[in-house]
Write an enzyme that holds these catalytic residues in place. Structure first.
Site, PDB file in Angstrom:
ATOM      1  N   LYS A 113      24.842 -11.190 -40.254  1.00  0.00           N
ATOM      2  CA  LYS A 113      23.755 -10.514 -39.519  1.00  0.00           C
ATOM      3  C   LYS A 113      24.290  -9.527 -38.489  1.00  0.00           C
ATOM      4  O   LYS A 113      23.695  -8.472 -38.260  1.00  0.00           O
ATOM      5  CB  LYS A 113      22.827 -11.545 -38.852  1.00  0.00           C
ATOM      6  N   VAL A 140      19.345 -14.098 -42.194  1.00  0.00           N
ATOM      7  CA  VAL A 140      18.231 -14.377 -41.277  1.00  0.00           C
ATOM      8  C   VAL A 140      17.693 -15.776 -41.557  1.00  0.00           C
ATOM      9  O   VAL A 140      17.201 -16.048 -42.654  1.00  0.00           O
ATOM     10  CB  VAL A 140      17.094 -13.349 -41.447  1.00  0.00           C
ATOM     11  N   ASP A 209      22.763 -13.521 -31.339  1.00  0.00           N
ATOM     12  CA  ASP A 209      22.600 -13.904 -32.746  1.00  0.00           C
ATOM     13  C   ASP A 209      21.145 -13.682 -33.173  1.00  0.00           C
ATOM     14  O   ASP A 209      20.868 -13.086 -34.226  1.00  0.00           O
ATOM     15  CB  ASP A 209      23.013 -15.374 -32.916  1.00  0.00           C
ATOM     16  N   LYS A 213      19.396 -10.877 -35.942  1.00  0.00           N
ATOM     17  CA  LYS A 213      18.470 -11.278 -37.012  1.00  0.00           C
ATOM     18  C   LYS A 213      17.132 -10.543 -36.865  1.00  0.00           C
ATOM     19  O   LYS A 213      16.498 -10.165 -37.852  1.00  0.00           O
ATOM     20  CB  LYS A 213      18.252 -12.794 -36.961  1.00  0.00           C
TER      21      LYS A 213
HETATM   22  N1  HSE Z   1      24.466 -20.016 -34.768  1.00  0.00           N
HETATM   23  C1  HSE Z   1      23.262 -19.794 -35.498  1.00  0.00           C
HETATM   24  C2  HSE Z   1      22.192 -20.758 -35.066  1.00  0.00           C
HETATM   25  C3  HSE Z   1      23.423 -19.897 -36.984  1.00  0.00           C
HETATM   26  O1  HSE Z   1      22.416 -21.576 -34.185  1.00  0.00           O
HETATM   27  O2  HSE Z   1      21.099 -20.685 -35.588  1.00  0.00           O
HETATM   28  C4  HSE Z   1      24.096 -18.706 -37.553  1.00  0.00           C
HETATM   29  O3  HSE Z   1      23.409 -17.531 -37.267  1.00  0.00           O
END
Ligand code: HSE
Length: 438
Positions: A113, A140, A209, A213
């Protein structure tokens, strides 16, 4: 690809090159090596794992992999493959490798992502030029099918907005705080102990993160190209046990929401901790689970729910893309280009219509409430609810919890700043947007 069957019973073969054999990559390899017959029946093509590029061929792995497939030469794996599965993460050298494959007409499946949110347009252009497919269901919300529904199933509809819990680590931490009353630091330590959070949790707790996404999903939802720079991003490190308890008392729960919504002639993209009503479908998403709530003009409300991380769940999304890509290659089909014709601009937070929950520590004396109410009125901001209690921390101080009616975000924030400058306001304890889900 050797798609020419030499007898009526021979299945064409597709060479799959895997980049990365971590938690997800090793699961993908394991399924390819152990369930090849089943996948061949589903795709009409035999998926032959032709090489696995890793940093260290001797490193311990979750799944035992044939030593002869492991190599440190990623370019050799790419050049030998008909489809590349990229599960190494990071931006460089991954971008160069993905481009190398796409430019050669080799389809790529990726869960990256961060790369897509930074260089998605460049990768899409390379795929478009060569006719290769670029697939990224795993990028995603892990196992949850949301990329394909957004791109294909809703292609005939108009997405108005999506609200997502797209980071499992932060949802686990906030859920722990909500259910146990824990402080942020303690809930995070528990998440690390259980393996939900990384030793360096920055990308998760700061919202990066989820923001990546959000950019990837919004590009599909709104037929435009967005990068992570277009997403307003706030993490959860400032959420206190007191904020969570106050939200609970008022019938809300705090979630790190990823939102993409139409706003005027553009789209606002944001990731921030917000209060949502407990009875909203997203209020019931517990632990490390993910969910995406989509509102579309014709379809109405849709809810996608499931595991957003982990080796096997994420491998499920990767393998779905792989079977799909194999079918398309066997049929001689080209990749589907990103339809970004709409080019809707990213609108700043200032112009978003929202509500705020504000907690103020104020001097407890005659006329203070009237003074505060005047500040709200001067800014054209209407108060919806207000609760007052004694501040247990400082004698002679009251805690006021106010929730506003809807207003322009910039006007609401200007009101908070004006309140902050009043001598009777000792502290602005917290400011949390309220998402009513309407
Ligand atoms: N680290 C992410 C989460 C998963 O905790 O959802 C990978 O994108």
């Amino acid at each position: 690809m050797n798609t020419t069957a030499t007898s009526a019973h021979e299945t064409p073969v597709l060479n799959v090159g895997l980049l990365g054999a971590g938690t997800v990559g090793s699961q993908v390899a394991h399924v390819l090596l152990t369930r090849g017959d089943e996948l061949a029946l589903r795709s009409g093509v035999r998926l032959r794992l032709c090489g696995i590029a890793v940093r260290d061929t001797a490193a311990p792995r979750d799944v035992e992999l044939p030593a002869e497939l492991l190599t440190t030469d990623a370019d050799a794996v790419i050049d030998a493959a008909d489809v590349v599965v990229e599960l190494t993460g990071g931006i460089e050298p991954t971008r160069k490798r993905v481009l190398r494959a796409l430019q050669a007409g080799t389809s790529v499946i990726t869960g990256n992502k961060a790369l897509l949110a930074e260089s998605g347009r460049q990768l899409q252009d390379a795929a478009g030029a060569s006719g290769a497919q670029l697939s990224y269901e795993a990028a995603v919300a892990g196992a949850i099918p949301i990329v394909r529904p957004m791109r294909d199933s809703l292609a005939g509809d108009r997405v108005e907005r999506f609200l997502g819990i797209m980071n499992g680590t932060t949802n686990f931490v906030l859920d722990q705080m909500d259910t146990t009353g824990a402080a942020f630091e303690d809930a995070l330590a528990e998440a690390q102990r259980l393996g939900y959070a990384e030793a360096d949790p920055t990308a998760d707790v700061e919202g990066h993160d989820a923001a990546a996404k959000t950019a990837v999903l919004a590009s599909l939802a709104f037929h435009s190209s967005y990068t992570i720079e277009d997403v307003h991003c706030e993490g959860i490190t400032g959420v206190t046990a007191e904020d969570v308890a106050a939200a609970r008392e008022a019938g809300y729960v705090i979630k790190l929401l990823s939102v993409g919504e139409r706003c005027g002639d553009g789209v606002n993209l944001r990731v921030n901790p917000v209060m949502i009503p407990r009875e909203h479908v997203l209020g019931g998403v517990h632990g490390a689970y993910n969910a995406v709530f989509v509102e579309a003009a014709a379809a109405g409300s849709l809810m996608f729910y499931g595991q957003g991380a982990g080796g096997e769940p994420t491998a499920s999304a990767v393998l779905g893309d792989l079977v799909s890509a194999a079918r398309a290659i066997a049929l001689g089909a080209q990749g589907i280009p990103l339809a970004d014709y709409a080019a809707l601009p990213a609108v700043s937070m200032d112009d978003v219509t929202t509500r705020l929950a504000v907690t103020l520590a104020v001097t407890d004396r005659l006329g203070v409430l009237a003074r505060l109410a005047q500040v709200f009125a001067d800014h054209g901001v209407s108060i919806s609810t207000m609760q007052q209690s004694e501040d247990p921390r400082v004698t002679g101080t009251s805690l006021l919890r106010l929730v506003t009616h809807s207003g322009r975000h910039a006007d609401l924030m200007a009101t908070v700043e004006a309140l902050r400058s009043l001598p009777v306001v000792r502290d602005v304890v917290s400011v949390t947007p309220v998402e009513t889900g309407e």
